[in-house]
Design a protein around this motif. Structure first.
Motif, short mmCIF file in Angstrom:
data_model
loop_
_atom_site.label_atom_id
_atom_site.label_comp_id
_atom_site.label_asym_id
_atom_site.label_seq_id
_atom_site.Cartn_x
_atom_site.Cartn_y
_atom_site.Cartn_z
N LEU A 285 0.83 -1.19 0.00
CA LEU A 285 0.00 0.00 0.00
C LEU A 285 0.88 1.25 0.00
N THR A 286 0.38 2.30 -0.65
CA THR A 286 1.11 3.57 -0.74
C THR A 286 0.62 4.52 0.35
N PRO A 287 1.55 5.06 1.18
CA PRO A 287 1.12 5.97 2.25
C PRO A 287 0.53 7.26 1.68
N GLU A 288 -0.48 7.77 2.37
CA GLU A 288 -1.03 9.07 2.02
C GLU A 288 -0.24 10.16 2.73
N LYS A 289 -0.49 11.42 2.35
CA LYS A 289 0.08 12.54 3.09
C LYS A 289 -0.58 12.61 4.46
N PRO A 290 0.06 13.19 5.43
CA PRO A 290 -0.56 13.27 6.76
C PRO A 290 -1.97 13.86 6.65
N PRO A 291 -2.94 13.22 7.25
CA PRO A 291 -4.33 13.68 7.12
C PRO A 291 -4.51 15.12 7.54
N GLU A 292 -3.81 15.52 8.63
CA GLU A 292 -4.00 16.88 9.10
C GLU A 292 -3.53 17.88 8.07
#
Length: 285
Positions: free
Chosen positions: A196-203
């Protein structure tokens, strides 16, 4: 002419009577008196009646009936019977029909026939059961939610029970990672290992994309949604996977698959709206 007839005719002529006059006086036909005078007894009726006619005729002519009745034959001669009509012989036709019937019987029942062929059909083959295969899914990192054709199966690592083969849609979701969707062909027991590819920090992402006074619903899987405000329906339907819905506050949201809907409120990522497959209604703020 016989003796009886001569005496009758002579007596009639002495009296000067014709046959017709004598017949009218006796109320008889002239042919009857003529037959008596000519001794044509075969023209007369049966003997009892004929003798009665003779008695009356004799009295009319003034003769004694006794001697005349003695001359009347007891059994008057009758004309010879007509020869029998020849019949056409029927036995040739009967013989021909009998021969034809015998030939038909011999040909139909006695003539040897070829043996009948019996064709045996193979028994029908039983219907083939649909092929089923197992699916093993691993992810990096583990703990991703696994969906197959939109149905939640569990979290990785995962091994399914036998599933019906064919083309299927596999989807993996994990908070903080980009959802992974792939079409697979399940034509054998299949084992997959997916990263899986990490997303940018949600905040950080939420602060850039979502205003502070807005509600953002990020659709990460298939789910029915209904959004209302004070009884007014703002949205209802199944949004496209990967789309985002933005609403002014306050709103009430109901989801049929809360695990597929990420909630961002005032720029803050609150995570999935609820557990996958368990409908829920929430009010924001």
């Amino acid at each position: 002419m016989c003796e009886l007839g001569e005496k009758l005719r002579e007596a009639r002529e002495r009296r000067g009577l014709s046959l017709g006059e004598a017949a009218r006086q006796l109320a008889l036909k002239a042919e009857v008196l003529e037959a008596l005078e000519e001794c044509r007894f075969e023209r007369l009726p049966e003997p009892a009646l004929a003798r009665g006619y003779l008695r009356r005729y004799a009295l009319l002519l003034g003769l004694d009936p006794g001697p005349l009745l003695a001359l009347y034959p007891s059994a008057p001669s009758l004309p010879p019977p007509a020869p029998p009509r020849p019949r056409r012989a029927l036995w040739p036709w009967a013989l021909a029909l009998a021969l034809l019937g015998g030939l038909f019987y011999a040909g139909f029942f006695l003539w040897p026939r070829p043996p009948e062929k019996v064709v045996e059909l193979p028994p029908p083959s039983p219907p083939e059961a649909p092929s089923r295969y197992t699916l093993r899914v691993q992810s990096d990192p583990p703990g991703a939610r696994v969906y197959l054709d939109g149905f939640y199966l569990g979290q990785t690592p995962l091994e399914t029970p036998p599933l019906e083969g064919g083309e299927r849609v596999l989807r993996l979701e994990r908070p903080g990672y980009v959802p992974l969707e792939r079409r697979i062909l399940l034509d054998r027991n299949l084992s997959l290992s997916l990263a899986l590819t990490p997303e940018k920090p949600p905040e950080e992402e939420a602060s850039k994309e979502a205003p502070a006074d807005k509600l953002v619903l990020k659709v990460e899987g298939r789910s029915w949604l209904r959004v209302t405000r004070g009884g007014e329906r703002l949205y209802e339907g199944i949004p496209e996977v990967g789309s985002e819905l933005v609403f002014d506050l306050p709103v009430e949201v109901r989801s049929g698959n809360p695990g597929a809907v990420r909630v961002i409120l005032g720029g803050k990522d609150l995570g999935p709206m609820g557990e996958p497959g368990i409908p829920v209604t929430r009010r924001y703020p």
